[in-house]
Design an enzyme around this catalytic site. Structure first.
Site, PDB file in Angstrom:
ATOM      1  N   MET A  53      10.355  -8.392 -10.498  1.00  0.00           N
ATOM      2  CA  MET A  53       9.442  -9.350  -9.879  1.00  0.00           C
ATOM      3  C   MET A  53       9.024  -8.921  -8.480  1.00  0.00           C
ATOM      4  O   MET A  53       7.859  -9.069  -8.099  1.00  0.00           O
ATOM      5  CB  MET A  53      10.094 -10.733  -9.820  1.00  0.00           C
ATOM      6  N   TYR A  64      16.167  -3.547 -14.959  1.00  0.00           N
ATOM      7  CA  TYR A  64      16.521  -4.449 -16.057  1.00  0.00           C
ATOM      8  C   TYR A  64      16.388  -3.765 -17.417  1.00  0.00           C
ATOM      9  O   TYR A  64      15.425  -3.063 -17.696  1.00  0.00           O
ATOM     10  CB  TYR A  64      15.606  -5.683 -16.046  1.00  0.00           C
ATOM     11  N   ARG A  75     -21.987 -20.007 -23.497  1.00  0.00           N
ATOM     12  CA  ARG A  75     -21.020 -20.735 -22.677  1.00  0.00           C
ATOM     13  C   ARG A  75     -21.632 -22.073 -22.269  1.00  0.00           C
ATOM     14  O   ARG A  75     -21.289 -23.109 -22.808  1.00  0.00           O
ATOM     15  CB  ARG A  75     -20.621 -19.902 -21.452  1.00  0.00           C
ATOM     16  N   LYS A 128     -15.925 -14.695  -6.702  1.00  0.00           N
ATOM     17  CA  LYS A 128     -15.074 -15.663  -7.392  1.00  0.00           C
ATOM     18  C   LYS A 128     -13.707 -15.047  -7.677  1.00  0.00           C
ATOM     19  O   LYS A 128     -13.514 -13.837  -7.544  1.00  0.00           O
ATOM     20  CB  LYS A 128     -15.738 -16.091  -8.696  1.00  0.00           C
TER      21      LYS A 128
END
EC number: 5.1.1.1
Length: 371
Positions: free
Chosen positions: A313, A266, A136, A39
């Site tokens: 990024m 940055y 859950r 998953k």
């Protein structure tokens, strides 16, 4: 997301490591059948890459979280059993039945709702969820389970009772009181049933590795351990027989020498203290790296170099010990020669678990199954 295949940054998944980890897990747990959890994009390793790796390693079936993951595997022409672990809306029951996907069912109400969507051309394969303390989804009493079984028996053209399961919350910790309480609740529910389905699956990675003599292990459903991550964080076992399957690689895209007092990236969180060689790597938080890696050392060639300045990024910078040519291989995670960047060291620096770090890696990074 577009996969950035025309740059050096990539993830490599070792088939050899997966094979080894599957073998260790099967031997330790005495399991006959394994469902490998792939998953969330294969825990960051790639959904289809891990599906093919699992099949090559002899894994019995695949476990996913949502219908879309299961359908992607079927569309890739993989005919292995597929188990959905999470909640699925009843309206998709007919799709699940058509594609022979084993569905986790949390309640009698779910079965009753699904009846309105099933045609009966192919029965839905059902795995009943028993909630013993994860809190859950799932049923909590024998009566609820018996009621669900009665619904399935009354509609054999719509449902096939394939499995029953629970999920342990603390099977990978030294403190076993809660695990033992959950196990007792499990027996309170199933010991009162007149019969059981073919698949009784309760062992996650922790239970498979540390409680194999206490729980059923004919069927196990595991994740972390097969990716090479010791489930307890090395609290219960050093995990030396496991091999991390993931390597993250790139290469220097630019190299320059800058004088003292210059800020890097940055916010100028890093300033040079003398003439320094700075290397740029074409990878950043847009690829899923966390900015918390600033200050961590990775491999450039076979030399450890600190990530300096804010990770951007799409790019990040490292302080080089000397001038290095553009194209020098970079290892962000994994081994180059005799040097290794261990995921546990990365995660200790970033205050994450390996499965958290890997799950953040974005689809922009191409995944390749190797060796």
């Amino acid at each position: 997301m577009v996969v950035a295949q025309m740059r050096a940054s990539r993830i490599e998944i070792s088939q050899t490591a997966i094979n080894q980890n599957v073998q260790v897990t099967m031997q330790t747990s005495h399991a006959k059948h394994m469902f490998l959890a792939i998953k969330a994009n294969g825990y960051g390793h790639g959904l289809l890459e891990m599906a093919h790796a699992a099949k090559a390693a002899g894994v019995y079936g695949l476990a996913v979280a949502v219908v879309d993951e299961a359908l992607a595997i079927r569309q890739a022409k993989l005919d292995m059993p597929i188990l959905i672990l999470g909640y699925t809306e009843p309206q998709y029951a007919e799709f699940l039945a058509q594609f022979e996907i084993i569905t986790t069912v949390p309640s009698v109400a779910w079965l009753e709702a699904a009846q309105g969507f099933l045609t009966g051309n192919q029965p839905l394969l059902v795995s009943l969820a028993v909630d013993t303390g994860m809190n859950r989804i799932g049923m909590r009493t024998t009566a609820e389970v018996q009621a669900a079984v009665a619904v399935m028996q009354a509609h054999p053209n719509l449902f096939t009772w394939e499995g029953i399961m629970t999920h342990f919350a603390t099977s990978d910790t030294a403190e076993t009181d809660y695990f033992e309480m959950q196990l007792a609740r499990w027996h309170q529910v199933i010991d009162g049933l007149p019969c059981l389905p073919p698949m009784v699956h309760v062992a996650n990675s922790g239970a498979a590795m540390y409680h194999a003599d206490e729980v059923p292990t004919d069927f196990i459903r595991v994740g972390t351990v097969v990716y090479g991550w010791e489930p307890s964080g090395k609290e219960l076992n050093p995990g030396t027989d496991l091999i991390p399957a993931m390597t993250i690689k790139s290469a220097l895209s630019f190299v320059k020498q800058i004088p003292a007092g210059e800020g890097v990236s940055y916010g100028h969180l890093y300033h040079t203290t003398g003439d320094e060689w700075i290397g740029t790597i074409p990878m950043g938080y847009g690829d899923g790296l966390t900015r918390a890696m600033r200050g961590f050392e990775i491999l450039v060639g076979n030399e450890r170099c600190e990530i300096v300045g804010q990770i951007a990024m799409d790019q990040m910078m490292v302080r080089l010990p000397h001038e290095m040519p553009v194209g020098t291989p970079v290892t962000i995670l994994g081994t180059n020669g005799t040097q290794t960047i261990d995921i546990w060291d990365v995660c200790a620096h970033c205050h994450l678990q390996p499965w958290e770090f890997a799950n953040q890696l974005s689809d922009r990074l191409p995944r390749y199954l190797v060796d």
